[in-house]
Design a protein around this motif. Structure first.
Motif, PDB file in Angstrom:
ATOM      1  N   SER B  97       0.838  -1.202   0.000  1.00  0.00           N
ATOM      2  CA  SER B  97       0.000   0.000   0.000  1.00  0.00           C
ATOM      3  C   SER B  97       0.871   1.250   0.000  1.00  0.00           C
ATOM      4  CB  SER B  97      -0.888   0.013   1.238  1.00  0.00           C
ATOM      5  OG  SER B  97      -0.141   0.452   2.346  1.00  0.00           O
ATOM      6  N   SER B  98       0.245   2.367  -0.347  1.00  0.00           N
ATOM      7  CA  SER B  98       0.994   3.625  -0.373  1.00  0.00           C
ATOM      8  C   SER B  98       0.755   4.430   0.909  1.00  0.00           C
ATOM      9  CB  SER B  98       0.573   4.441  -1.591  1.00  0.00           C
ATOM     10  OG  SER B  98      -0.825   4.633  -1.549  1.00  0.00           O
ATOM     11  N   LEU B  99       0.213   3.775   1.912  1.00  0.00           N
ATOM     12  CA  LEU B  99      -0.067   4.487   3.159  1.00  0.00           C
ATOM     13  C   LEU B  99       1.226   4.892   3.855  1.00  0.00           C
ATOM     14  CD1 LEU B  99      -2.906   2.177   4.526  1.00  0.00           C
ATOM     15  CD2 LEU B  99      -3.169   4.429   3.503  1.00  0.00           C
ATOM     16  N   SER B 100       1.172   6.033   4.535  1.00  0.00           N
ATOM     17  CA  SER B 100       2.365   6.483   5.270  1.00  0.00           C
ATOM     18  C   SER B 100       2.577   5.585   6.487  1.00  0.00           C
ATOM     19  CB  SER B 100       2.187   7.926   5.710  1.00  0.00           C
ATOM     20  OG  SER B 100       1.230   7.988   6.744  1.00  0.00           O
ATOM     21  N   LYS B 101       3.794   5.647   7.008  1.00  0.00           N
ATOM     22  CA  LYS B 101       4.098   4.849   8.198  1.00  0.00           C
ATOM     23  C   LYS B 101       3.212   5.237   9.372  1.00  0.00           C
ATOM     24  CE  LYS B 101       8.911   3.947   7.074  1.00  0.00           C
ATOM     25  NZ  LYS B 101      10.311   4.295   7.371  1.00  0.00           N
ATOM     26  N   GLU B 102       2.941   6.543   9.485  1.00  0.00           N
ATOM     27  CA  GLU B 102       2.067   6.990  10.575  1.00  0.00           C
ATOM     28  C   GLU B 102       0.706   6.303  10.505  1.00  0.00           C
ATOM     29  OE1 GLU B 102       3.983   9.056   8.927  1.00  0.00           O
ATOM     30  OE2 GLU B 102       5.023  10.335  10.382  1.00  0.00           O
ATOM     31  N   VAL B 103       0.155   6.294   9.288  1.00  0.00           N
ATOM     32  CA  VAL B 103      -1.180   5.712   9.134  1.00  0.00           C
ATOM     33  C   VAL B 103      -1.147   4.213   9.432  1.00  0.00           C
ATOM     34  CG1 VAL B 103      -3.025   5.231   7.485  1.00  0.00           C
ATOM     35  CG2 VAL B 103      -1.926   7.475   7.500  1.00  0.00           C
ATOM     36  N   ILE B 104      -0.104   3.560   8.961  1.00  0.00           N
ATOM     37  CA  ILE B 104      -0.001   2.124   9.239  1.00  0.00           C
ATOM     38  C   ILE B 104       0.114   1.863  10.740  1.00  0.00           C
ATOM     39  CG2 ILE B 104       1.457   0.083   8.918  1.00  0.00           C
ATOM     40  CD1 ILE B 104       2.031   1.065   6.102  1.00  0.00           C
ATOM     41  N   ALA B 105       0.887   2.716  11.418  1.00  0.00           N
ATOM     42  CA  ALA B 105       1.014   2.568  12.876  1.00  0.00           C
ATOM     43  C   ALA B 105      -0.339   2.806  13.544  1.00  0.00           C
ATOM     44  CB  ALA B 105       2.052   3.540  13.421  1.00  0.00           C
ATOM     45  N   ILE B 106      -1.050   3.835  13.085  1.00  0.00           N
ATOM     46  CA  ILE B 106      -2.363   4.133  13.677  1.00  0.00           C
ATOM     47  C   ILE B 106      -3.302   2.951  13.499  1.00  0.00           C
ATOM     48  CG2 ILE B 106      -4.440   5.534  13.355  1.00  0.00           C
ATOM     49  CD1 ILE B 106      -2.517   7.929  12.834  1.00  0.00           C
ATOM     50  N   ILE B 107      -3.307   2.376  12.299  1.00  0.00           N
ATOM     51  CA  ILE B 107      -4.179   1.224  12.044  1.00  0.00           C
ATOM     52  C   ILE B 107      -3.789   0.058  12.956  1.00  0.00           C
ATOM     53  CG2 ILE B 107      -4.831  -0.537  10.346  1.00  0.00           C
ATOM     54  CD1 ILE B 107      -4.524   1.628   8.182  1.00  0.00           C
ATOM     55  N   SER B 108      -2.499  -0.238  13.022  1.00  0.00           N
ATOM     56  CA  SER B 108      -2.050  -1.374  13.831  1.00  0.00           C
ATOM     57  C   SER B 108      -2.413  -1.194  15.306  1.00  0.00           C
ATOM     58  CB  SER B 108      -0.537  -1.547  13.734  1.00  0.00           C
ATOM     59  OG  SER B 108      -0.150  -1.628  12.395  1.00  0.00           O
ATOM     60  N   PHE B 109      -2.099  -0.015  15.844  1.00  0.00           N
ATOM     61  CA  PHE B 109      -2.404   0.203  17.258  1.00  0.00           C
ATOM     62  C   PHE B 109      -3.909   0.288  17.490  1.00  0.00           C
ATOM     63  CE2 PHE B 109       2.056   1.285  17.372  1.00  0.00           C
ATOM     64  CZ  PHE B 109       2.440   0.727  18.577  1.00  0.00           C
ATOM     65  N   GLY B 110      -4.634   0.823  16.511  1.00  0.00           N
ATOM     66  CA  GLY B 110      -6.088   0.883  16.631  1.00  0.00           C
ATOM     67  C   GLY B 110      -6.677  -0.512  16.694  1.00  0.00           C
ATOM     68  N   LEU B 111      -6.233  -1.392  15.804  1.00  0.00           N
ATOM     69  CA  LEU B 111      -6.746  -2.760  15.785  1.00  0.00           C
ATOM     70  C   LEU B 111      -6.386  -3.494  17.080  1.00  0.00           C
ATOM     71  CD1 LEU B 111      -5.976  -3.857  12.093  1.00  0.00           C
ATOM     72  CD2 LEU B 111      -8.166  -3.167  13.096  1.00  0.00           C
ATOM     73  N   ASN B 112      -5.189  -3.212  17.568  1.00  0.00           N
ATOM     74  CA  ASN B 112      -4.757  -3.844  18.809  1.00  0.00           C
ATOM     75  C   ASN B 112      -5.579  -3.333  19.992  1.00  0.00           C
ATOM     76  OD1 ASN B 112      -2.863  -3.526  21.384  1.00  0.00           O
ATOM     77  ND2 ASN B 112      -2.213  -5.345  20.261  1.00  0.00           N
ATOM     78  N   SER B 113      -5.704  -2.024  20.072  1.00  0.00           N
ATOM     79  CA  SER B 113      -6.432  -1.426  21.191  1.00  0.00           C
ATOM     80  C   SER B 113      -7.898  -1.857  21.185  1.00  0.00           C
ATOM     81  CB  SER B 113      -6.324   0.094  21.112  1.00  0.00           C
ATOM     82  OG  SER B 113      -7.036   0.691  22.152  1.00  0.00           O
ATOM     83  N   ALA B 114      -8.455  -2.052  19.985  1.00  0.00           N
ATOM     84  CA  ALA B 114      -9.866  -2.457  19.881  1.00  0.00           C
ATOM     85  C   ALA B 114     -10.118  -3.757  20.631  1.00  0.00           C
ATOM     86  CB  ALA B 114     -10.263  -2.605  18.417  1.00  0.00           C
ATOM     87  N   ALA B 115      -9.171  -4.681  20.556  1.00  0.00           N
ATOM     88  CA  ALA B 115      -9.368  -5.965  21.232  1.00  0.00           C
ATOM     89  C   ALA B 115      -9.463  -5.773  22.741  1.00  0.00           C
ATOM     90  CB  ALA B 115      -8.228  -6.919  20.888  1.00  0.00           C
ATOM     91  N   TYR B 116      -8.538  -4.976  23.281  1.00  0.00           N
ATOM     92  CA  TYR B 116      -8.563  -4.746  24.731  1.00  0.00           C
ATOM     93  C   TYR B 116      -9.773  -3.912  25.127  1.00  0.00           C
ATOM     94  CZ  TYR B 116      -3.954  -6.763  24.710  1.00  0.00           C
ATOM     95  OH  TYR B 116      -2.925  -7.641  24.565  1.00  0.00           O
ATOM     96  N   THR B 117     -10.065  -2.885  24.298  1.00  0.00           N
ATOM     97  CA  THR B 117     -11.220  -2.040  24.596  1.00  0.00           C
ATOM     98  C   THR B 117     -12.515  -2.846  24.570  1.00  0.00           C
ATOM     99  OG1 THR B 117     -10.065  -0.176  23.595  1.00  0.00           O
ATOM    100  CG2 THR B 117     -12.423   0.065  23.930  1.00  0.00           C
ATOM    101  N   SER B 118     -12.598  -3.810  23.645  1.00  0.00           N
ATOM    102  CA  SER B 118     -13.836  -4.584  23.545  1.00  0.00           C
ATOM    103  C   SER B 118     -14.089  -5.361  24.839  1.00  0.00           C
ATOM    104  CB  SER B 118     -13.786  -5.541  22.357  1.00  0.00           C
ATOM    105  OG  SER B 118     -12.990  -6.674  22.661  1.00  0.00           O
ATOM    106  N   GLU B 119     -13.023  -5.845  25.451  1.00  0.00           N
ATOM    107  CA  GLU B 119     -13.187  -6.556  26.722  1.00  0.00           C
ATOM    108  C   GLU B 119     -13.696  -5.609  27.809  1.00  0.00           C
ATOM    109  OE1 GLU B 119     -12.200 -10.289  27.449  1.00  0.00           O
ATOM    110  OE2 GLU B 119     -13.324  -9.662  25.683  1.00  0.00           O
ATOM    111  N   ILE B 120     -13.172  -4.388  27.793  1.00  0.00           N
ATOM    112  CA  ILE B 120     -13.604  -3.398  28.779  1.00  0.00           C
ATOM    113  C   ILE B 120     -15.088  -3.068  28.581  1.00  0.00           C
ATOM    114  CG2 ILE B 120     -13.313  -1.006  29.540  1.00  0.00           C
ATOM    115  CD1 ILE B 120     -10.343  -1.255  28.755  1.00  0.00           C
ATOM    116  N   VAL B 121     -15.450  -2.811  27.302  1.00  0.00           N
ATOM    117  CA  VAL B 121     -16.832  -2.426  27.006  1.00  0.00           C
ATOM    118  C   VAL B 121     -17.789  -3.587  27.324  1.00  0.00           C
ATOM    119  CG1 VAL B 121     -18.444  -1.768  25.168  1.00  0.00           C
ATOM    120  CG2 VAL B 121     -16.167  -0.738  25.271  1.00  0.00           C
ATOM    121  N   ARG B 122     -17.363  -4.794  26.965  1.00  0.00           N
ATOM    122  CA  ARG B 122     -18.202  -5.961  27.254  1.00  0.00           C
ATOM    123  C   ARG B 122     -18.457  -6.074  28.760  1.00  0.00           C
ATOM    124  NH1 ARG B 122     -17.759 -12.205  27.193  1.00  0.00           N
ATOM    125  NH2 ARG B 122     -15.681 -11.909  28.030  1.00  0.00           N
TER     126      ARG B 122
END
Ligand SMILES: Nc1ncnc2c1ncn2[C@@H]1O[C@H](COP(=O)(O)OP(=O)(O)OP(=O)(O)O)[C@@H](O)[C@H]1O
Ligand SMILES: [Mg+2]
Lengths: 249, 236
Positions: B97-122
Motif C-alpha cells: 500500500s501507499s499508506l504512510s508509516k504513521e497511518v499504518i502505525a495508527i491502524i495497527s495500534f487501533g486494531l490492537n487497542s480495539a481488542a482490549y477495549t472490547s473486553e472493557i466495554v463488554r
C-alpha cells in the motif's frame, strides 16, 4: 383453536410449559384472564410464579404451549413481540427505574420513542399521573434521590404512561421497607378502581383477599387450586393449599 | 573538570546542540498523534466487537457466528506481541500500500487497542443490572433501543476509568513504532544517543517526558471522572 375466542378474554395460556435446561418449571398452565379482572398468584418460593408472569410478556420464552393475547397467538414465530409488550405493563420487585434519567424522562422514554404519543402529550400525561399521586415535584429528580416506595410508584406510573391493557406485578412490595408497602398498595388499589386488568404475584395475603377476583395457588409449576378469595382463604380444597395458607396466614 | 560542569556540558551536547530538543518534541508529537487516533479507532471498533461478542444471532442450534468471529479476533490480538503485529502490518499486509508509516502505525495500534477495549466495554455492558434491560424490553423497546438508550449510557460511566487506563497503556506501547522506522519520542531519544554516544541525557529525557505526559493525563482523567460522578449524584 377448538373453542371460539371469547371477546372478554384478554389473555389466555394453553398448556404453558417452561423448562430451564432439565428443570421443568411450568408444567402446563391453562388460564384465562378477562378484561378488567384482577388475578392474584400466590404460592411457595420457587413454585414458578415469576416465571409464569414473565412468560406472559415473553420476558421468558415458553418451551411449550400457547399464549393468546387479545386473540392473537403471541408465541407464534412471526409475532412482533415489541408491539405486544407495549400493551402489557410490568412492575418488578426491584423497581428497575433507569438511574441515568430523571423521573419524567423515565416515564416518557418508551411512549415517545415508540411513537405511542408525541413528547408534549407524553409529558403532560406523565405530569398528570405524578400529580395524582402527589409526586409532581419529583419530576426532575433522579431515582436515587427517592425512597423505595416513591421509586416503585413511579415505576408503576412509567408502565401506565404507555396506556397498557394489562398490568403485571411481580412482588411489587417485597423489596420495600414495611412502612412503604402501604403507599404502593394504595396506588395499586387506585388501578383496581380504574378497572385495570391486573395479574399480581404477591405475598401480601391481605391485599390478595381484598382486591383479587380470583386467587391462583401455584405449586411446583402447576396451578393447584383457583377460587375467589373468600372461598380459597376460608375453605381451601387441596391439602397443599391448606398447608401453604397455614404457614403464611 | 567538576562533576556539575561535566553534567551541564553533556546536557548542552545532547539536548540543546543542533536543536536536539526539537527532535524530541517532534517525536512526542508523533507519539501523541498515533496514540490519539488509535484510541479513537479502538473505542469505535472495540464497541462493535463487544456488541458482536454479546450478540444472540444464531445459525442453527448453537452456532453464534458474531461471537465466534469476535472472540477469535480478541484471542489472536491478545495472544501475539504488539511489535509483531505492527511489523506484520507494515512488511506484509500493507507492504504494497501507499499508506504512510504513521497511518499504518495508527491502524495497527487501533486494531490492537480495539481488542482490549472490547473486553472493557463488554464488561461494562454486563455490569449493568439485568433488570434494566428487562425493564426496557417490558416497555416495548426493541433490543437495540434498549441497548442504546438504557444499557450503554450506564456502561459508559462504568468503563470510563478503564478506558482512560487503556489509553495510558496505549500511549506507552507506541514506543515500539521505531521498529518500522517512525521517529516517535522513544526513537528520537535513541537516535540522539547513537549520534552523541552518550545514553544518559537522551534516554532520561525521554523517560521524563513520558512520565510528565502520563501524570498530566492521569490528573485530567481523574478530574473528568469526578465531574461525571457528580453529574447525577451517583457514586459508581
Ligand atoms: N433464568 C433461570 N435459569 C434457571 N433456573 C431458573 C431461572 N429462573 C428461575 N429458575 C428456577 O425456576 C424455578 C421457579 O422460579 P420462579 O422465580 O418462577 O419462582 P417464584 O415462584 O417466583 O419464587 P419466589 O417466590 O422466590 O419469587 C426455581 O427453581 C428457580 O430456581
Ligand atoms: Mg418470584
Amino acid at each position: 383453536m377448538a373453542e371460539p375466542f371469547e371477546e372478554s378474554t384478554l389473555i389466555e395460556t394453553i398448556d404453558l410449559q417452561k423448562h430451564f435446561g432439565s428443570l421443568h418449571v411450568l408444567r402446563g398452565i391453562n388460564q384465562q384472564v378477562k378484561r378488567g379482572e384482577k388475578v392474584v398468584v400466590i404460592g411457595p418460593s420457587g413454585s414458578g410464579k415469576s416465571t409464569f408472569l414473565r412468560c406472559l410478556n415473553l420476558l421468558e420464552e415458553p418451551t411449550g404451549g400457547t399464549i393468546l393475547f387479545e386473540g392473537a397467538d403471541i408465541t407464534a414465530k412471526h409475532t412482533d413481540i415489541n408491539r405486544v409488550r407495549r400493551k402489557m405493563g410490568m412492575v418488578f420487585q426491584q423497581f428497575n427505574l433507569f438511574p441515568h434519567m430523571t423521573v419524567l424522562q423515565n416515564m416518557v422514554l418508551a411512549p415517545v420513542r415508540l411513537k405511542v404519543m408525541p413528547r408534549p402529550e407524553a409529558e403532560e400525561k406523565a405530569m398528570g399521573l405524578l400529580t395524582r399521586i402527589g409526586l409532581k415535584e419529583k419530576a426532575d429528580q433522579y431515582p436515587r434521590a427517592l425512597s423505595g416506595g416513591q421509586q416503585q410508584r413511579i415505576a408503576i406510573l412509567r408502565a401506565l404512561n404507555m396506556n397498557p391493557d394489562i398490568m403485571l406485578f411481580d412482588e411489587p412490595t417485597s423489596a420495600l421497607d414495611p412502612e412503604m408497602v402501604g403507599e404502593v398498595l394504595d396506588l395499586m388499589r387506585q388501578l383496581v378502581n380504574d378497572g385495570m386488568t391486573m395479574v399480581v404475584v404477591t405475598h401480601e395475603m391481605g391485599f390478595a383477599r381484598e382486591v383479587g377476583d380470583r386467587i391462583l395457588f401455584m405449586d411446583e409449576g402447576l396451578i393447584v387450586e383457583e377460587a375467589p378469595p373468600a372461598q380459597l382463604f376460608a375453605a381451601p380444597r387441596k391439602e397443599r393449599t391448606q398447608r401453604f395458607l397455614e404457614k403464611v396466614l | 573538570m567538576g562533576f556539575l560542569e561535566q553534567l551541564s556540558r553533556d546536557f548542552q551536547n545532547n539536548i540543546i546542540a543542533g536543536d536536539r530538543y526539537m527532535m524530541l518534541l517532534r517525536g512526542l508529537g508523533t507519539t501523541l498523534l498515533i496514540a490519539l487516533c488509535a484510541a479513537i479507532i479502538g473505542i469505535v471498533l472495540g464497541s462493535v466487537i463487544a456488541l458482536m461478542r454479546l450478540s444472540n444471532f444464531r445459525l442453527g442450534k448453537r452456532f453464534y457466528p458474531f461471537r465466534a468471529i469476535s472472540s477469535f479476533y480478541v484471542d489472536v490480538i491478545r495472544g501475539t506481541p504488539m511489535v509483531v503485529q505492527l511489523m506484520i502490518m507494515y512488511y506484509i499486509i500493507l507492504a504494497a500500500s501507499s499508506l504512510s508509516k504513521e497511518v499504518i502505525a495508527i491502524i495497527s495500534f487501533g486494531l490492537n487497542s480495539a481488542a482490549y477495549t472490547s473486553e472493557i466495554v463488554r464488561g461494562g455492558i454486563l455490569a449493568v443490572d439485568k433488570g434494566q434491560s428487562e425493564a426496557g424490553r417490558s416497555l416495548g423497546l426493541s433490543a437495540s433501543q434498549t441497548m442504546l438508550l438504557v444499557v450503554l449510557p450506564q456502561s459508559v460511566r462504568i468503563v470510563i476509568p478503564s478506558l482512560f487506563n487503556e489509553f495510558i497503556m496505549l500511549l506507552k506501547e507506541t514506543s515500539v513504532v521505531g521498529f518500522i522506522g517512525l521517529m516517535d519520542l522513544t526513537k528520537a531519544g535513541d537516535f540522539i544517543r547513537s549520534r552523541t554516544y552518550a545514553a544518559f541525557f537522551p534516554l532520561l529525557s525521554v523517560a521524563v517526558i513520558y512520565f510528565v505526559i502520563v501524570s498530566i493525563l492521569t490528573r485530567v482523567f481523574a478530574r473528568i471522572e469526578r465531574g461525571l460522578r457528580k453529574g447525577d449524584g451517583r457514586t459508581i
